[in-house]
Design an enzyme around this catalytic site. Sequence first.
Site, short mmCIF file in Angstrom:
data_model
loop_
_atom_site.label_atom_id
_atom_site.label_comp_id
_atom_site.label_asym_id
_atom_site.label_seq_id
_atom_site.Cartn_x
_atom_site.Cartn_y
_atom_site.Cartn_z
N SER A 1 7.40 4.47 -0.87
CA SER A 1 6.36 4.87 0.09
C SER A 1 6.98 5.61 1.26
O SER A 1 6.34 6.43 1.91
CB SER A 1 5.61 3.64 0.60
N GLY B 1 0.82 -1.21 0.00
CA GLY B 1 0.00 0.00 0.00
C GLY B 1 0.85 1.25 0.00
O GLY B 1 2.02 1.23 -0.39
N ALA B 2 0.25 2.38 0.46
CA ALA B 2 0.89 3.71 0.37
C ALA B 2 1.39 3.88 -1.07
O ALA B 2 2.55 4.18 -1.31
CB ALA B 2 2.01 3.87 1.39
N HIS C 1 2.26 4.80 -4.90
CA HIS C 1 2.77 5.98 -5.60
C HIS C 1 2.89 5.59 -7.08
O HIS C 1 2.65 4.43 -7.44
CB HIS C 1 4.11 6.41 -4.99
N PRO C 2 3.28 6.55 -7.95
CA PRO C 2 3.31 6.22 -9.38
C PRO C 2 4.20 5.03 -9.73
O PRO C 2 4.00 4.38 -10.75
CB PRO C 2 3.84 7.51 -10.01
N HIS D 1 4.29 2.16 -8.09
CA HIS D 1 3.39 0.99 -8.02
C HIS D 1 2.45 0.98 -9.23
O HIS D 1 2.18 -0.06 -9.83
CB HIS D 1 2.51 1.06 -6.77
#
Length: 280
Positions: free
Chosen positions: A186, A31-32, A34-35, A37
């Site tokens: 992240s 999670g967390a 950002h582009p 991922h």
Amino acid sequence: MLVVKEIKELQELIRKKKEEGNTVGFVPTMGALHPGHLSLVNIAGQQSDFVVVSIFVNPTQFNDKNDLINYPRTLERDLSLLDPTACQLVFAPEVATMYPEEDKRQFNFGKLEQVMEGQFRPGHFNGVAQVVSKLFDMVKPDKAFFGLKDFQQLVIIKALVKQLSMPIEIVPCPIMREEDGLAMSSRNQRLSPEQRENAPHIYQTLKEARNKASEMSVKELKQWVVSTIDQNPYLQTEYFEITDDEDLNAVERWEDPLNKVGCVAVHCGEIRLIDNIVFE
Ligand code: PAF
């Protein structure tokens, strides 16, 4: 986009998709998002019919309790970021779902887990192997997508699927960087404005090191990288190593006929950042 928390539901949905003849691409995350991922999800969408993303902050891979406590958890935001992407199914289990009992499995990756991250984060890769092997077993993807920023993790995941004879293709995906060169992570969210301003010095040094490789021995270059990064008062290098990209053996001479990757871990205040660069 469907969001499920239970293993049975996940497996039932994937089983149906597979029966319909779809290939499954999988992007495991904590999670967390950002582009970086989202670029993995995008690549997964280009290479598979049905894309599954997992969001799970895996406690067994944190050797530092504070890091686990402070790891950003932003599920609602993550889901809204994934909604317009190729992701069709999100698996966001609770800890008790993934670990109904303590996972006592001990993996052995030999040298791969003893160097670099393995040396400074004891138990980290065992925890990664525990969670990824469980996730692979649940999702049974055809392909799984991992970022090259976590270079050593990628090498270990390849070893994991080999050890467990899992018929999963591991697809390495390029490092995504901010405009100033900082590798997306992240953990960047936790940098103060001053730390954020100084953190790009890590990649600037790696790029300069690549240009200097013809002027110095491997040993001299390694010392140069550490001292150059550490000249910045916000940064403190934990290690910089140049390894081959398969067995993670330390490169000793530029003449060695190996693919060479320079890997670094740097403390920026309480935040630990990693990055790497390929030496051609
Ligand atoms: O790279 C990560 O985010 C994690 O190590 C992974 C692969 C999702 C396992 O928890």
